[in-house]
Write a protein that holds these residues in place. Structure first.
Motif, PDB file in Angstrom:
ATOM      1  N   THR A 107     -36.867 -13.446   4.907  1.00 40.70           N
ATOM      2  CA  THR A 107     -37.506 -12.208   4.451  1.00 40.70           C
ATOM      3  C   THR A 107     -36.455 -11.156   4.134  1.00 40.70           C
ATOM      4  N   ARG A 108     -35.467 -11.012   4.989  1.00 38.55           N
ATOM      5  CA  ARG A 108     -34.377 -10.059   4.748  1.00 38.55           C
ATOM      6  C   ARG A 108     -33.624 -10.426   3.460  1.00 38.55           C
ATOM      7  N   GLU A 109     -33.348 -11.699   3.311  1.00 35.69           N
ATOM      8  CA  GLU A 109     -32.630 -12.162   2.115  1.00 35.69           C
ATOM      9  C   GLU A 109     -33.448 -11.898   0.851  1.00 35.69           C
ATOM     10  N   MET A 110     -34.750 -12.062   0.930  1.00 37.65           N
ATOM     11  CA  MET A 110     -35.624 -11.764  -0.210  1.00 37.65           C
ATOM     12  C   MET A 110     -35.495 -10.297  -0.621  1.00 37.65           C
ATOM     13  N   ALA A 111     -35.469  -9.409   0.364  1.00 37.42           N
ATOM     14  CA  ALA A 111     -35.346  -7.979   0.067  1.00 37.42           C
ATOM     15  C   ALA A 111     -34.000  -7.674  -0.586  1.00 37.42           C
ATOM     16  N   ILE A 112     -32.949  -8.214  -0.030  1.00 31.82           N
ATOM     17  CA  ILE A 112     -31.603  -7.960  -0.553  1.00 31.82           C
ATOM     18  C   ILE A 112     -31.464  -8.511  -1.977  1.00 31.82           C
ATOM     19  N   LYS A 113     -31.982  -9.701  -2.198  1.00 33.13           N
ATOM     20  CA  LYS A 113     -31.883 -10.324  -3.527  1.00 33.13           C
ATOM     21  C   LYS A 113     -32.751  -9.591  -4.553  1.00 33.13           C
ATOM     22  N   LEU A 114     -33.947  -9.121  -4.141  1.00 33.67           N
ATOM     23  CA  LEU A 114     -34.807  -8.408  -5.087  1.00 33.67           C
ATOM     24  C   LEU A 114     -34.163  -7.103  -5.531  1.00 33.67           C
ATOM     25  N   LYS A 115     -33.418  -6.473  -4.654  1.00 36.13           N
ATOM     26  CA  LYS A 115     -32.740  -5.212  -4.996  1.00 36.13           C
ATOM     27  C   LYS A 115     -31.823  -5.410  -6.208  1.00 36.13           C
TER      28      LYS A 115
END
Length: 160
Positions: free
Chosen positions: A81-89
């Motif tokens: 979930t954290r990685e999804m947020a970072i990648k979406l940014k």
């Protein structure tokens, strides 16, 4: 659950008042989080967009999350979930990014300590990640609504 519409409107108003934008990477919520914020009167000012990546292959193919990472932590985890947020940014230039994964039904990565109803979300703001894990009971729709409520509350806490 408190009045979700009022809570979302309050959150959207706070974001608009600070001229902050919002984008979502959604798995278990299936786009309902983006939809919920699109129904506020401030949607045009705050909402950049959202990506529904329900299947793990989309987390890999669109967001660029390593398959090995997904296999190690499972698609429904704090780490993914954290990685999804970072990648979406990197894809959507929004001030606040929210990513959500979780287990609304059987058949995912349930385990001791991670039963059906476990939801993970990450709010990425000003270079910091705010990770949350909540365990809810109810129907899949109720679990999603409770998650949306918690996301809005978390955004408000971060802003205040």
């Amino acid at each position: 659950m408190e009045n979700l519409t009022a809570l979302l409107n309050e959150c959207a108003e706070q974001l608009a008042g600070r001229k902050l934008t919002l984008a979502f990477a959604e798995s278990a919520t299936g786009g309902k989080l983006s939809y919920a914020f699109s129904q506020t009167v401030y949607a045009g000012e705050i909402l950049k967009g959202g990506l529904v990546c329900y299947d793990a292959c989309l987390k890999e193919d669109i967001l660029g999350i390593d398959k090995e990472m997904i296999e190690t932590f499972t698609p429904e985890s704090e780490e993914i979930t954290r990685e999804m947020a970072i990648k979406l940014k990197k894809i959507m230039d929004a001030d606040i990014i929210v990513a959500v994964t979780g287990l609304t039904t059987e058949g995912g990565s349930e385990a001791p300590g991670k039963p059906v109803g476990t939801m993970f979300y990450c709010v990425y703001f000003e270079g910091q990640t705010h990770d949350r894990k909540k365990i809810f009971t109810g129907t899949p729709a109720e679990i999603v609504d409770l998650t949306i409520e918690q996301v809005a509350k978390t955004i408000l806490q971060i802003l205040n």
